[in-house]
Motif scaffolding. Structure first.
Motif, short mmCIF file in Angstrom:
data_model
loop_
_atom_site.label_atom_id
_atom_site.label_comp_id
_atom_site.label_asym_id
_atom_site.label_seq_id
_atom_site.Cartn_x
_atom_site.Cartn_y
_atom_site.Cartn_z
N ARG A 1 0.79 -1.64 0.15
CA ARG A 1 0.18 0.19 -0.41
C ARG A 1 0.96 1.21 -0.07
N THR A 2 2.14 1.32 1.16
CA THR A 2 2.34 2.30 1.29
C THR A 2 3.64 2.36 -0.62
N ALA A 3 4.17 1.62 -0.75
CA ALA A 3 5.10 1.74 -2.18
C ALA A 3 4.03 2.21 -2.84
N LEU A 4 2.52 1.67 -3.53
CA LEU A 4 2.30 2.20 -4.39
C LEU A 4 1.86 3.57 -4.63
N ALA A 5 1.75 4.36 -3.17
CA ALA A 5 1.33 5.27 -3.14
C ALA A 5 1.95 6.65 -2.74
N ARG A 6 3.25 6.19 -2.92
CA ARG A 6 4.60 7.18 -2.66
C ARG A 6 5.42 7.11 -3.54
N TYR A 7 5.31 5.62 -4.37
CA TYR A 7 6.30 5.70 -5.80
C TYR A 7 5.77 4.59 -6.50
N GLY A 8 4.15 4.57 -7.16
CA GLY A 8 3.79 4.76 -8.31
C GLY A 8 4.18 5.70 -9.43
N LEU A 9 3.68 5.53 -10.84
CA LEU A 9 3.82 5.67 -11.99
C LEU A 9 3.33 6.94 -12.04
N ASP A 10 2.37 7.25 -12.07
CA ASP A 10 1.50 8.74 -12.35
C ASP A 10 2.74 9.61 -11.75
N SER A 11 3.11 10.01 -10.11
CA SER A 11 3.41 10.73 -9.93
C SER A 11 5.02 10.85 -10.64
N PHE A 12 5.74 9.96 -10.18
CA PHE A 12 7.25 10.19 -10.99
C PHE A 12 6.68 10.96 -12.20
N LEU A 13 6.04 9.58 -13.07
CA LEU A 13 5.66 10.85 -14.45
C LEU A 13 5.25 12.07 -14.86
N LYS A 14 4.36 12.15 -13.87
CA LYS A 14 3.91 13.82 -13.71
C LYS A 14 5.07 14.20 -13.65
N GLY A 15 5.85 14.59 -11.73
CA GLY A 15 6.49 15.40 -11.79
C GLY A 15 8.28 15.19 -13.38
N TRP A 16 8.61 14.38 -13.98
CA TRP A 16 8.89 14.43 -15.27
C TRP A 16 8.94 15.31 -16.03
N ASP A 17 7.17 15.34 -15.92
CA ASP A 17 6.76 15.71 -17.36
C ASP A 17 6.75 17.45 -17.23
N ARG A 18 6.82 17.92 -15.92
CA ARG A 18 6.67 19.38 -15.64
C ARG A 18 8.32 19.39 -15.61
N LEU A 19 9.10 19.01 -15.30
CA LEU A 19 10.54 19.06 -15.71
C LEU A 19 10.94 19.64 -16.96
N LEU A 20 10.29 18.58 -17.83
CA LEU A 20 10.84 18.42 -19.20
C LEU A 20 10.23 19.63 -19.82
N MET A 21 8.69 20.13 -19.17
CA MET A 21 8.28 21.42 -20.22
C MET A 21 8.93 22.49 -19.55
N GLU A 22 9.28 22.59 -18.55
CA GLU A 22 10.62 23.81 -17.86
C GLU A 22 11.38 23.91 -18.72
N VAL A 23 12.03 23.02 -18.65
CA VAL A 23 13.32 22.99 -19.22
C VAL A 23 13.48 23.48 -21.00
N THR A 24 12.09 22.99 -21.23
CA THR A 24 12.32 23.11 -23.07
C THR A 24 11.76 24.10 -23.22
N ALA A 25 11.06 24.47 -22.39
CA ALA A 25 9.89 26.10 -22.71
C ALA A 25 10.86 26.66 -23.23
#
Length: 295
Positions: free
Chosen positions: A271-295
Motif C-alpha cells: 500500500r505504501t509503495a504504490l502510494a509513494r512510488y507509483g508511476l503516476d506521480s513519477f511521470l507527472k514530476g518528469w513531465d513538469r520538468l521536461l516542459m520547464e527545461v524545453t520551454a
C-alpha cells in the motif's frame, strides 16, 4: 516530445519510458540501446545520426555522456547515487543546467554549489501482488556483493543467515557460495522473490534500491537497516527498520516464523509503495520538468 537518453539503470529506465513521449536510446557501441527490452515508446538511435534537432531534450546520467549531446540541445543531469561522503562536491556543481536527484537524502548529501536541483522520487512499474511467502526464507537483491562489501552489508549476511536461510539474487552473487542465486530477468526475479517470506535489505550506504520498492509492491514484508532513504520508504507497519543488527535479526526470525504477521506487514508495504512510488506521480514530476527545461 523526443527525449534522448542512455540506458543506464534498467529498472529506472523501465519506469521512465512509460511516459507519453518518444524515447531515443543511444545504440551500441556508444550505449546499450534497448538491451533486449520490449519498450514500444523507445527506439535505438546511433550517436552518429544525432544532431541538435533529433530530440527536444537529453537526460544524461554521468559526466562522460555530456560532451556527446549535440550542441544546443537542452540537457537534464540525473544523479542516481549517494556521494561517498556528505561534503563531496558533485561533478555538476555550479553548472548552469538542471540536476535531478532520485531521493531527498541524496539531494541533502551532495554539494552541488549553485546548480539548480530538483528531487523526483523513484517510480516503480507495479509487478502485481505476487507474494505467497510459501518459503520460510529471506530474499536479498544486490549486485556484486563481494566487491562492494560493507557498503551493501555483505558482512552482515552470515549473521542474518543464523535467523533464516537467505537467497541472494543479483550479478556476482554466485561468489557468495550456497546462498548466492545469480542474476535473473526481472519477471523471474519477482516470482522468486515473492515466494520468500521476507525481503531483507542490509545495505548501509547506497541510494534507495528499486529492488526494495519492487519487493514492497510484490507485498513482501521488509527487514532493513535504517540508512539513507529507507526511513521514508518503509513505514513501521511494513516490517522492521533499525540500525541495531540484533533487533533486525530478531525481527527476521519472528516474521519468517509467523506467516500471518508477515503477510499483514506485506499488505502495508505494498500500500505504501504504490502510494509513494507509483508511476503516476513519477511521470507527472518528469513531465513538469521536461516542459520547464524545453520551454
Amino acid at each position: 516530445m523526443r527525449v534522448l537518453l542512455w540506458h543506464v539503470h534498467g529498472s529506472w529506465t523501465n519506469a521512465f519510458v512509460r511516459g507519453e513521449h518518444e524515447f531515443l536510446l543511444v545504440a551500441p557501441p556508444d550505449g546499450v540501446g534497448l538491451a533486449g527490452r520490449d519498450w514500444p515508446s523507445a527506439r535505438e538511435v546511433p550517436l552518429s545520426d544525432l544532431d541538435r534537432g533529433s530530440a527536444d531534450v537529453a537526460v544524461v546520467q554521468n559526466p562522460r555522456e555530456l560532451p556527446l549531446v549535440p550542441d544546443g540541445m537542452p540537457v537534464i543531469y540525473l544523479e542516481h547515487n549517494t556521494p561517498k561522503a556528505p561534503n563531496e562536491r558533485h561533478p555538476m556543481a555550479d553548472w548552469p543546467g538542471r540536476l535531478v536527484h532520485v531521493t531527498h537524502f541524496n539531494a541533502l548529501m551532495w554539494d552541488t554549489g549553485s546548480t539548480r536541483t530538483t528531487v523526483i522520487e523513484h517510480g516503480v512499474v507495479d509487478p502485481g501482488p505476487l507474494y505467497t511467502g510459501e518459503l520460510p526464507r529471506a530474499a536479498v537483491v544486490v549486485n556484486e556483493p563481494v566487491r562492494r562489501g560493507r557498503v551493501v552489508g555483505t558482512d552482515l549476511l552470515p549473521r542474518f543467515a543464523e535467523a533464516a536461510p537467505l537467497d541472494v539474487y543479483g550479478m556476482g552473487t554466485e561468489l557468495l557460495g550456497p546462498m548466492g542465486r545469480g542474476d535473473h530477468g526481472m519477471a523471474d526475479l519477482h516470482r522468486e522473490m515473492a515466494r520468500r517470506r521476507v525481503y531483507l535489505h542490509p545495505v548501509r550506504w547506497t541510494s534507495l534500491g528499486l529492488s526494495l520498492l519492487e519487493a514492497m509492491c510484490l507485498g513482501m514484508p521488509v527487514v532493513a537497516l535504517a540508512c539513507t532513504e529507507v526511513g521514508r520508504a518503509v513505514p513501521p507497519g511494513a516490517g522492521v527498520v533499525s540500525n541495531d543488527p540484533d533487533r533486525l535479526v530478531r525481527g527476521l526470525r519472528e516474521l519468517v516464523s509467523d506467516p500471518d504477521a508477515a503477510r499483514a506487514r506485506g499488505v502495508e508495504a505494498r500500500r505504501t509503495a504504490l502510494a509513494r512510488y507509483g508511476l503516476d506521480s513519477f511521470l507527472k514530476g518528469w513531465d513538469r520538468l521536461l516542459m520547464e527545461v524545453t520551454a
